[in-house]
Design a protein around this motif. Structure first.
Motif, mmCIF file in Angstrom:
data_model
loop_
_atom_site.group_PDB
_atom_site.id
_atom_site.type_symbol
_atom_site.label_atom_id
_atom_site.label_comp_id
_atom_site.label_asym_id
_atom_site.label_seq_id
_atom_site.Cartn_x
_atom_site.Cartn_y
_atom_site.Cartn_z
ATOM 1 N N GLY A 175 0.892 -1.282 -0.008
ATOM 2 C CA GLY A 175 0.137 -0.144 -0.095
ATOM 3 C C GLY A 175 0.809 1.358 -0.146
ATOM 4 N N LEU A 176 0.372 2.336 0.519
ATOM 5 C CA LEU A 176 0.939 3.594 0.379
ATOM 6 C C LEU A 176 2.015 3.691 1.425
ATOM 7 C CD1 LEU A 176 -2.163 5.895 -0.442
ATOM 8 C CD2 LEU A 176 -0.403 4.847 -2.117
ATOM 9 N N ILE A 177 2.834 4.797 1.317
ATOM 10 C CA ILE A 177 3.711 5.201 2.398
ATOM 11 C C ILE A 177 3.024 5.603 3.814
ATOM 12 C CG2 ILE A 177 5.518 6.710 3.129
ATOM 13 C CD1 ILE A 177 6.263 7.013 0.332
ATOM 14 N N ASP A 178 3.382 4.946 4.832
ATOM 15 C CA ASP A 178 2.625 5.280 6.004
ATOM 16 C C ASP A 178 3.006 6.593 6.652
ATOM 17 O OD1 ASP A 178 1.528 5.316 8.578
ATOM 18 O OD2 ASP A 178 2.268 3.335 9.230
ATOM 19 N N LEU A 179 2.593 7.744 6.146
ATOM 20 C CA LEU A 179 3.108 9.109 6.685
ATOM 21 C C LEU A 179 2.647 9.231 7.888
ATOM 22 C CD1 LEU A 179 2.286 11.018 3.382
ATOM 23 C CD2 LEU A 179 4.567 10.105 4.366
ATOM 24 N N HIS A 180 1.594 8.869 8.455
ATOM 25 C CA HIS A 180 1.199 8.990 10.037
ATOM 26 C C HIS A 180 2.285 8.343 10.805
ATOM 27 C CE1 HIS A 180 -1.176 9.812 13.374
ATOM 28 N NE2 HIS A 180 -0.893 8.654 13.902
ATOM 29 N N ARG A 181 2.702 7.184 10.584
ATOM 30 C CA ARG A 181 3.932 6.542 11.442
ATOM 31 C C ARG A 181 5.375 7.568 11.244
ATOM 32 N NH1 ARG A 181 8.081 3.335 10.860
ATOM 33 N NH2 ARG A 181 7.789 2.953 8.587
ATOM 34 N N ILE A 182 5.654 7.930 10.182
ATOM 35 C CA ILE A 182 6.882 8.743 9.834
ATOM 36 C C ILE A 182 6.790 10.024 10.303
ATOM 37 C CG2 ILE A 182 8.331 9.253 7.935
ATOM 38 C CD1 ILE A 182 6.898 7.056 6.434
ATOM 39 N N LEU A 183 5.816 10.662 9.948
ATOM 40 C CA LEU A 183 5.702 12.077 10.483
ATOM 41 C C LEU A 183 4.615 12.502 11.541
ATOM 42 C CD1 LEU A 183 5.488 13.406 6.499
ATOM 43 C CD2 LEU A 183 7.661 13.110 8.118
ATOM 44 N N GLY A 184 4.045 11.631 12.024
ATOM 45 C CA GLY A 184 3.030 11.852 13.135
ATOM 46 C C GLY A 184 3.380 12.586 14.298
ATOM 47 N N THR A 185 4.682 12.339 14.787
ATOM 48 C CA THR A 185 5.379 13.200 15.451
ATOM 49 C C THR A 185 6.485 13.901 15.248
ATOM 50 O OG1 THR A 185 4.413 11.366 17.374
ATOM 51 C CG2 THR A 185 6.386 12.996 18.148
ATOM 52 N N PRO A 186 6.497 15.134 15.329
ATOM 53 C CA PRO A 186 7.522 16.068 15.105
ATOM 54 C C PRO A 186 8.913 15.379 15.824
ATOM 55 C CG PRO A 186 5.717 17.415 15.293
ATOM 56 C CD PRO A 186 5.289 16.220 16.025
ATOM 57 N N GLN A 187 10.050 15.507 15.069
ATOM 58 C CA GLN A 187 11.210 15.319 15.547
ATOM 59 C C GLN A 187 12.134 16.514 15.595
ATOM 60 O OE1 GLN A 187 11.813 12.052 16.597
ATOM 61 N NE2 GLN A 187 9.591 11.567 16.175
ATOM 62 N N PRO A 188 12.981 16.433 16.746
ATOM 63 C CA PRO A 188 13.674 17.716 17.066
ATOM 64 C C PRO A 188 14.959 17.340 15.989
ATOM 65 C CG PRO A 188 14.093 15.992 18.627
ATOM 66 C CD PRO A 188 12.983 15.603 18.017
ATOM 67 N N ASP A 189 15.580 18.474 15.546
ATOM 68 C CA ASP A 189 16.914 18.645 14.805
ATOM 69 C C ASP A 189 16.720 17.511 13.588
ATOM 70 O OD1 ASP A 189 18.065 20.291 16.509
ATOM 71 O OD2 ASP A 189 18.590 18.700 17.875
ATOM 72 N N THR A 190 15.635 17.784 12.759
ATOM 73 C CA THR A 190 14.930 16.872 11.647
ATOM 74 C C THR A 190 14.844 17.565 10.594
ATOM 75 O OG1 THR A 190 14.975 14.922 13.029
ATOM 76 C CG2 THR A 190 14.097 14.763 10.737
ATOM 77 N N LEU A 191 15.355 17.433 9.365
ATOM 78 C CA LEU A 191 14.590 18.127 8.207
ATOM 79 C C LEU A 191 13.937 17.107 7.396
ATOM 80 C CD1 LEU A 191 17.625 20.627 6.878
ATOM 81 C CD2 LEU A 191 15.303 21.162 8.460
ATOM 82 N N GLY A 196 8.121 13.679 -5.413
ATOM 83 C CA GLY A 196 7.181 12.681 -6.295
ATOM 84 C C GLY A 196 6.049 13.243 -6.427
ATOM 85 N N PRO A 197 5.013 12.716 -6.755
ATOM 86 C CA PRO A 197 3.660 13.118 -7.313
ATOM 87 C C PRO A 197 3.015 13.959 -6.440
ATOM 88 C CG PRO A 197 3.285 10.830 -6.739
ATOM 89 C CD PRO A 197 4.858 10.914 -6.656
ATOM 90 N N GLU A 198 2.079 14.888 -6.865
ATOM 91 C CA GLU A 198 1.558 15.666 -6.282
ATOM 92 C C GLU A 198 0.702 15.371 -5.067
ATOM 93 O OE1 GLU A 198 0.758 19.507 -4.955
ATOM 94 O OE2 GLU A 198 1.869 18.668 -6.433
ATOM 95 N N PRO A 199 -0.303 14.237 -5.088
ATOM 96 C CA PRO A 199 -0.878 13.851 -3.980
ATOM 97 C C PRO A 199 -0.117 13.326 -2.842
ATOM 98 C CG PRO A 199 -1.761 12.699 -5.904
ATOM 99 C CD PRO A 199 -0.565 13.499 -6.202
ATOM 100 N N LEU A 200 1.018 12.773 -3.091
ATOM 101 C CA LEU A 200 2.053 12.574 -2.020
ATOM 102 C C LEU A 200 2.639 13.794 -1.444
ATOM 103 C CD1 LEU A 200 4.146 10.601 -0.450
ATOM 104 C CD2 LEU A 200 5.817 11.049 -2.350
ATOM 105 N N LEU A 201 2.957 14.822 -2.209
ATOM 106 C CA LEU A 201 3.680 16.150 -1.596
ATOM 107 C C LEU A 201 2.590 16.655 -0.736
ATOM 108 C CD1 LEU A 201 5.683 17.368 -4.429
ATOM 109 C CD2 LEU A 201 6.197 15.577 -2.557
ATOM 110 N N ARG A 202 1.155 16.939 -1.019
ATOM 111 C CA ARG A 202 0.323 17.281 -0.519
ATOM 112 C C ARG A 202 -0.095 16.652 0.882
ATOM 113 N NH1 ARG A 202 -2.873 17.478 -5.343
ATOM 114 N NH2 ARG A 202 -4.070 15.710 -4.661
ATOM 115 N N ALA A 203 -0.029 15.367 0.922
ATOM 116 C CA ALA A 203 -0.279 14.652 2.025
ATOM 117 C C ALA A 203 1.249 14.928 3.028
ATOM 118 C CB ALA A 203 -0.075 13.032 1.788
#
Length: 320
Positions: A175-191, A196-203
């Motif tokens: 399935g799709l990239i699990d953005l909630h798991r990856i980005l759900g919690t802001p991480q310090p000192d991280t960029l 990729g395609p526009e739907p991914l970037l909007r998400a």
């Protein structure tokens, strides 16, 4: 016209070519004399001049320290405007090709840690970033999605070199990239870097809404929806170098009006995504409608992309 002194026009040859994965061809472009090519940094792309006046932008995806050639990877898009088809069918080994660049609106900023998120051919600008992050001793992780493993360029090489830091997401398997798991919690000192395609970037944008300002860096292959213009009436642009004042009607871009006046202006995508038409703003307020600059960069109001951006005031003074 705002010009980058590092940009050059080069006549190169296709020194090598191979099919990377399904519908993706990789070209190694070199100087016919064997001379070193100009320096570049991760995130850079070049304009490639193709047949019938077509120009397309492709990310450099080799290793920046190797100046013997530049590498691009091109996805064949059957429903596109013909640029990728020309690359796949006409740019065989030994073919001559003219390039302009390199140009970089997606630079890798220093950070102790990175999260890279790539979708499909959006892996191309990310690959050299991984080498740079390694060289800087930074911690990083890569999340890479595609329709299937057969369509994911450089996946096998990345598996060999990235180890546990790579998480592939072939859509037909997981399935799709699990953005909630990856980005759900802001991480310090991280960029966070994503392409990729526009739907991914909007998400990705939505999931990074609570991260610190300046965390997220995106590169788009298509223009984003920026809504209605700030002004719906005509406005004037004064060209400081030529001394000409032009009227821009609602139905035309600044670039179109400049071209119609016979004034030379570099341009390529005409969608606000390549950066070729970047122009210095000397006075006036800009309605930024590009898909390149961050809000902070737009707020400086010192440059604009005249193919899409307009005036947010009655008159602009441009360095043209």
């Amino acid at each position: 016209m705002y010009s980058n002194p590092d940009e050059v026009i080069l006549d190169l040859i296709v020194a090598a070519r191979w099919d990377c994965v399904e519908d993706v061809v990789v070209l190694e472009l070199a100087d016919p004399s064997g001379a070193d090519l100009p320096e570049w940094a991760p995130g850079a792309h070049v304009d490639v001049e193709l047949a019938d006046g077509m120009t397309r932008q492709y990310s450099l995806c080799g290793i920046p320290s190797d100046r013997s050639s530049w590498r691009i990877a091109v996805l064949r898009e059957p429903t596109g405007r013909g640029g990728s088809r020309h690359v796949h069918e006409a740019l065989t080994e030994g073919a001559e090709v003219r390039l302009r660049g390199p140009r970089n609106h997606f630079p890798l900023m220093p950070s102790p840690r990175y999260v890279f998120i790539a979708g499909g051919i959006g892996i191309t600008p990310i690959v050299p970033m991984l080498h740079a992050a390694d060289a800087a001793g930074a911690d990083w992780e890569l999340h890479y999605g595609g329709r299937s493993r057969r369509s994911m360029a450089f996946l096998e090489t990345l598996k060999d070199t990235s180890g546990h830091r790579l998480t592939p997401y072939p859509q037909d398997e997981v399935g799709l990239i699990d953005l909630h798991r990856i980005l759900g919690t802001p991480q310090p000192d991280t960029l966070v870097y994503s392409c990729g395609p526009e739907p991914l970037l909007r998400a990705v944008e939505q999931h990074c809404a609570d991260w610190p300002e300046g965390t997220l860096h995106l590169e788009r292959f298509s223009s984003r929806d920026v809504g209605e213009p700030a002004l719906t009436q005509t406005f004037e642009v004064e060209l400081a170098t030529t001394g000409v004042t032009l009227t821009v009607p609602p139905e035309k871009s600044v670039l179109e009006v400049v071209e119609e006046a016979g004034i030379p202006a570099l341009a390529s995508c005409r969608e606000g995504i390549c950066g070729t038409c970047e122009t210095r703003v000397l006075a006036g307020e800009v309605d930024h409608r590009d898909s390149l600059m961050t809000p902070a960069e737009q707020a400086t109001n010192d440059t604009m992309f005249i193919c899409v951006s307009r005036a947010a005031c009655p008159r602009l003074l441009l360095d043209l």
